[in-house]
Write an enzyme that holds these catalytic residues in place. Structure first.
Site, PDB file in Angstrom:
ATOM      1  CD  GLU A  24     -40.913  47.318   9.328  1.00  0.00           C
ATOM      2  OE1 GLU A  24     -42.100  46.990   9.213  1.00  0.00           O
ATOM      3  OE2 GLU A  24     -40.292  47.828   8.375  1.00  0.00           O
TER       4      GLU A  24
ATOM      5  CG  HIS B 257     -41.444  52.049   9.328  1.00  0.00           C
ATOM      6  ND1 HIS B 257     -42.656  52.637   9.589  1.00  0.00           N
ATOM      7  CD2 HIS B 257     -41.680  50.712   9.319  1.00  0.00           C
ATOM      8  CE1 HIS B 257     -43.580  51.698   9.758  1.00  0.00           C
ATOM      9  NE2 HIS B 257     -43.013  50.525   9.586  1.00  0.00           N
TER      10      HIS B 257
ATOM     11  CG  HIS C 202     -41.853  56.923  11.487  1.00  0.00           C
ATOM     12  ND1 HIS C 202     -42.778  57.411  10.590  1.00  0.00           N
ATOM     13  CD2 HIS C 202     -41.783  55.587  11.247  1.00  0.00           C
ATOM     14  CE1 HIS C 202     -43.253  56.418   9.853  1.00  0.00           C
ATOM     15  NE2 HIS C 202     -42.660  55.297  10.222  1.00  0.00           N
TER      16      HIS C 202
ATOM     17  CG  ASN D 175     -45.561  50.235   6.969  1.00  0.00           C
ATOM     18  OD1 ASN D 175     -44.668  49.511   6.556  1.00  0.00           O
ATOM     19  ND2 ASN D 175     -46.218  49.985   8.095  1.00  0.00           N
TER      20      ASN D 175
ATOM     21  CG  ASN E 205     -47.047  46.999   6.555  1.00  0.00           C
ATOM     22  OD1 ASN E 205     -45.866  46.978   6.262  1.00  0.00           O
ATOM     23  ND2 ASN E 205     -47.464  47.007   7.810  1.00  0.00           N
TER      24      ASN E 205
ATOM     25  CG  ASP F  48     -44.685  44.184   8.388  1.00  0.00           C
ATOM     26  OD1 ASP F  48     -44.301  45.100   7.650  1.00  0.00           O
ATOM     27  OD2 ASP F  48     -44.727  44.305   9.625  1.00  0.00           O
ATOM     28  CG  ASN F  49     -41.806  45.447   5.404  1.00  0.00           C
ATOM     29  OD1 ASN F  49     -42.744  46.228   5.264  1.00  0.00           O
ATOM     30  ND2 ASN F  49     -40.877  45.593   6.320  1.00  0.00           N
TER      31      ASN F  49
END
Ligand SMILES: [Ca+2]
Ligand SMILES: [Ca+2]
Length: 354
Positions: free
Chosen positions: A53, A114, A133, A167, A223, A268-269
């Protein structure tokens, strides 16, 4: 009369639901198909099949990779596999992914990594900060990296009432970081409601042992987060609003909004090209395919490069795009001296020589 009111209310309710369903399809780019953009020299990284991720690269070319994310509403190919951190040396011709051992004091069974961020101390000790998480809560874990032993020593778990639905993070000093919150509600069905109603209730938090504060708010779903090469600006991806926010960082760690770049894809990232300062954005071209996973029609991948971020007219180019036949659900991309490494939420990772 009573029946008429009831029917009117029912009709209005159905109309609202219909309108919101259309809005969700629009927000998730539900009818978008990607045009392929694939560099010649790419291969899938062996041993990374349960997601990658987030990735962060040290100036030396060592890349840390978070793997095995379990996230509500998202498919997972290794539900019984605990999360892991992998290391790749991007200086190698064909870099391998090597799992990092984690010290025994840490609860590895519930590890659910994450977003990640590295931090190098004045004495060159490397620390890896990981959003975790465990049991679907949010913590930030601090590890010390032992390069020779290829291991992580767990130092500390950070919890705070404002560290909710975290996130990604970017570390800016010893135990000082910015973190994004991606949902306001923690209940899965309420998060769907939040998305459908287009609430903008998420934020960016600054954390230090002395002070914790919200420094930017009004995001639909904050995010990825990263910092410019000169350390003066913070970049934040709002995945549902399909944009990147540029914020100016102040001496007291407050942030002020500077501008927003619309990308038309679900961002996203974010990472930075160490040679140019360009932003590399791991994106979801069609997030409906991600939420509604079908192996026959999988979600694709897309990596964008934003050149001259701080100029009046930043330009955007596509580094990679695939319809899911090779790589599904890209969430991050890093570049290191002519190499490109792309990670995904739950699928494989791709290494390309540009
Ligand atoms: Ca990150
Ligand atoms: Ca992310």
């Amino acid at each position: 009369m009573g029946k008429l009111v009831l029917l009117t209310l029912l009709g209005a309710g159905l109309a609202l639901i219909g309108e919101r369903l259309v809005a969700i399809r629009r927000r998730t780019n539900a009818s978008r198909e990607v045009e392929p953009v694939e560099p010649q020299n790419c291969h899938l990284v062996e041993g990374l099949g349960y997601g990658s991720e987030d990735i962060d690269v040290l100036p030396s070319g060592l890349a840390f990779i978070s793997s095995g994310l379990k996230y509500p509403g998202m498919v997972n190919f290794g539900p019984d596999e605990p999360g892991q951190i992998f290391l790749m040396d991007l200086n190698e011709q064909n870099p391998r992914a090597q799992v990092l051992n984690i010290s025994d004091s840490f609860d590895k069974a519930s590890f659910n990594p994450h977003g990640i961020s590295t931090f190098m101390d004045k004495d060159h000790t490397v620390y890896l900060y990981v959003v975790n998480h465990p049991n679907m809560k949010s913590t930030v874990e601090i590890f010390k990296f032992e390069e020779r032993q290829r291991s992580l020593v767990h130092l500390k778990t950070i919890q705070h009432k404002l560290l909710i639905s975290v996130n990604d993070i970017v570390v800016v000093g010893p135990e000082q970081f910015y973190a994004t919150r991606d949902h306001y509600f923690t209940n899965f069905f309420l998060t769907l409601f939040e998305m459908a109603m287009e609430l903008h209730w998420t934020y960016v938090l600054f954390y230090s042992p002395r002070e914790v504060k919200v420094v930017a708010k009004g995001f639909s779903s904050a995010n990825g987060i990263t910092i410019s090469l000169d350390k003066k600006y913070i970049y934040v991806a709002d995945i549902l609003d399909k944009n990147i926010h540029v914020l100016k960082k102040h001496d007291n760690w407050d942030l002020t909004p500077l501008k927003v770049m619309q990308l038309g894809t679900l961002v996203d990232n974010l990472t930075i090209d160490p040679d140019t300062g360009d932003i590399l954005a791991g994106c979801h071209p069609n997030a409906m395919k991600l939420l509604n996973y079908n192996p026959e029609d999988p979600p694709g991948s897309e990596v964008l490069r934003i050149h001259n971020v701080l100029s009046e007219q930043p330009s955007i180019s596509t580094e990679y795009a695939n319809n899911g036949s090779v790589l599904q659900g890209s969430s991050v991309a890093v570049v290191y001296h002519g190499k490109l490494l792309i990670g995904t939420v739950f699928h494989k990772a791709l290494h390309c020589v540009l």
